[in-house]
Design a protein around this motif. Structure first.
Motif, PDB file in Angstrom:
ATOM      1  N   HIS A 253       0.754  -1.201  -0.196  1.00 61.00           N
ATOM      2  CA  HIS A 253      -0.073   0.018  -0.105  1.00 61.00           C
ATOM      3  C   HIS A 253       0.859   1.316  -0.001  1.00 61.00           C
ATOM      4  CE1 HIS A 253      -3.686  -2.270   0.362  1.00 61.00           C
ATOM      5  NE2 HIS A 253      -3.253  -3.094   1.054  1.00 61.00           N
ATOM      6  N   PRO A 291      -4.588   5.358   4.805  1.00 65.03           N
ATOM      7  CA  PRO A 291      -4.441   5.518   3.290  1.00 65.03           C
ATOM      8  C   PRO A 291      -3.127   5.146   2.812  1.00 65.03           C
ATOM      9  CG  PRO A 291      -5.636   7.451   4.441  1.00 65.03           C
ATOM     10  CD  PRO A 291      -4.818   6.459   5.460  1.00 65.03           C
ATOM     11  N   ARG A 357      -9.565  -0.910   5.055  1.00 62.98           N
ATOM     12  CA  ARG A 357      -9.398  -1.667   3.765  1.00 62.98           C
ATOM     13  C   ARG A 357      -9.436  -2.973   3.905  1.00 62.98           C
ATOM     14  NH1 ARG A 357      -4.111   0.256   4.119  1.00 62.98           N
ATOM     15  NH2 ARG A 357      -4.369   1.714   2.590  1.00 62.98           N
TER      16      ARG A 357
END
Ligand code: ATP
Ligand code: MG
Length: 398
Positions: A253, A291, A357
């Motif tokens: 990520h 994020p 997520r």
């Protein structure tokens, strides 16, 4: 409510009430309801009769005449129902001042049957078990009212109900998904679709396995059945090991994972496997709630408690004193709103599934808290919504 456990003490109490009653000289049957002194008064007379005994049990006992007048009651009844100590000879309503209680006792008097009810004292946040038992003596009818504090039992019952509801909720989603996937595979879809579905099935099985393992682990830890194998370990090594394991997940990520730990920190006296579990749970959350392109940092400092530094991560005021290593896992993720901060360590508590997520069951932090506290340390969290979160915990130095 375990009614079987109720029977022995009930028999004991009724026997005591009977003995207490028989031991007294009462008026003949045609006279109005006898008024007797509150049981505790007998103690001052050094009079070892049944009423002394009743004052030494923690079950409230009231003897109520057929006309609803309370003849006498013991010390536990005074405490549990907040009765005035010497107000016998009054009606139940004027003593207890509660319609529900009054109606229940009157109903029992009229029907002359065994009755039980749970009664919540809102002002004291206490749950009482009220039981009524009819009793006849020399043609006079009485009702024995027994009062037990069952707050603890009802809290346990509620926790068990919540637990069952949460577990079944967590099982339902993966099971529904497994059912759907397997039914589709049975229809012989094209090989690439079948392959994709088989992979999804394997992932759902992993989710279920994780849930069962976490539940098993948590129940063992909570029951005190996990013995920690303590030995000295350098904090740097513990953190590096955890970083190695989370790195692939973070990289996928584009999240950077770094630590600022210096090599001269003293060793911590810990169960290394369990500290891995704590760090992995926290770092796994940090990845999950940050994020892409975010940063995760792990720090460790030596602190002395009482803590006098100006550091923002002040340990809880009641933290045990002495030398501790403070570990912090900080992310630049979505953060946690203030109203949820106290609750994230509860079993199954999740702030908002939509923000993550990856799926989770809400057990990771509950396990981490038990493990940290098992080492004598504490864990806490500070966070700003939209900016990030820091989980801090302490471990004892060797
Ligand atoms: P599990 O750990 O059992 O897989 P989970 O991660 O949802 O599931 P916990 O680790 O106990 O459960 O965390 C409880 C909740 O606290 C999370 O669902 C999330 O809402 C919140 N939380 C935990 N860590 C963070 C974090 N670093 N940033 C934002 N929210 C977090
Ligand atoms: Mg988690």
């Amino acid at each position: 409510m375990d009614m079987l456990s109720f029977v022995p003490w009930l028999i004991t109490v009724i026997t005591l009430v009977g003995a207490w009653w028989w031991g007294r000289h009462r008026p003949p049957p045609h006279t109005p309801a006898p008024t007797m002194p509150v049981a505790s008064s007998a103690i001052s007379q050094h009079d070892a009769r049944g009423d002394d005994v009743l004052d030494y049990i923690d079950i409230g006992v009231l003897l109520v005449h057929a006309d609803g007048v309370v003849v006498t009651y013991n010390r536990a009844a005074v405490e549990l129902l907040e009765l005035p100590p010497h107000a016998h000879g009054q009606s139940i309503m004027s003593l207890v001042r509660d319609h529900q209680f009054d109606e229940f006792v009157r109903h029992s008097i009229t029907h002359r049957e065994y009755h039980d009810m749970r009664y919540t004292q809102r002002n004291l946040a206490r749950t009482l078990q009220i039981s009524t038992r009819p009793m006849t003596h020399q043609h006079l009818e009485y009702t024995v009212v027994l009062v037990r504090d069952v707050t603890h039992i009802s809290q346990l019952e509620r926790a068990r109900r919540d637990m069952v509801a949460s577990v079944s909720h967590e099982l339902r989603t993966p099971l529904a998904s497994l059912k759907l996937l397997s039914e589709t595979i049975i229809t012989s879809p094209p090989p690439e679709i079948a392959h994709r579905m088989a992979r999804r099935i394997s992932e759902e099985v992993d989710t279920l396995t994780r849930l069962v393992n976490d539940l098993h682990d948590l129940s063992r830890i909570e029951a005190g059945r996990v013995a920690l194998q303590m030995s000295p370990h350098p904090p740097l090594r513990l953190v590096e090991r955890a970083i190695e394991r989370i790195q692939p997940q973070a990289e996928s990520h584009h999240i950077t994972l770094a630590h600022t730990i210096v090599n001269d920190l003293p060793d911590v006296l810990v169960d290394a496997g369990r500290v891995d579990q704590i760090l992995l749970n926290l770092m796994h959350n940090a990845v999950k709630f940050t994020p892409d392109q975010g940063h995760i940092t792990i720090d460790a400092h030596l602190i002395n408690i009482p803590y006098e530094g100006a550091y923002t991560l002040t340990p809880p005021a009641d933290h045990a004193t002495g030398e501790w290593v403070l570990f912090c896992v900080t992310d630049t993720g979505v953060g946690i709103a203030k109203e949820h901060l106290d609750r994230v360590f509860e079993r199954f508590y999740k702030v908002d599934q939509a923000r993550t997520r990856g799926s989770g069951t809400g057990l990771g932090l509950a396990i981490a808290r038990h493990l940290v506290e098992g080492h004598g340390g504490r864990i806490w969290v500070i966070s700003t919504v939209g900016q990030g979160t820091t989980f801090a915990f302490t471990l004892p130095t060797a």
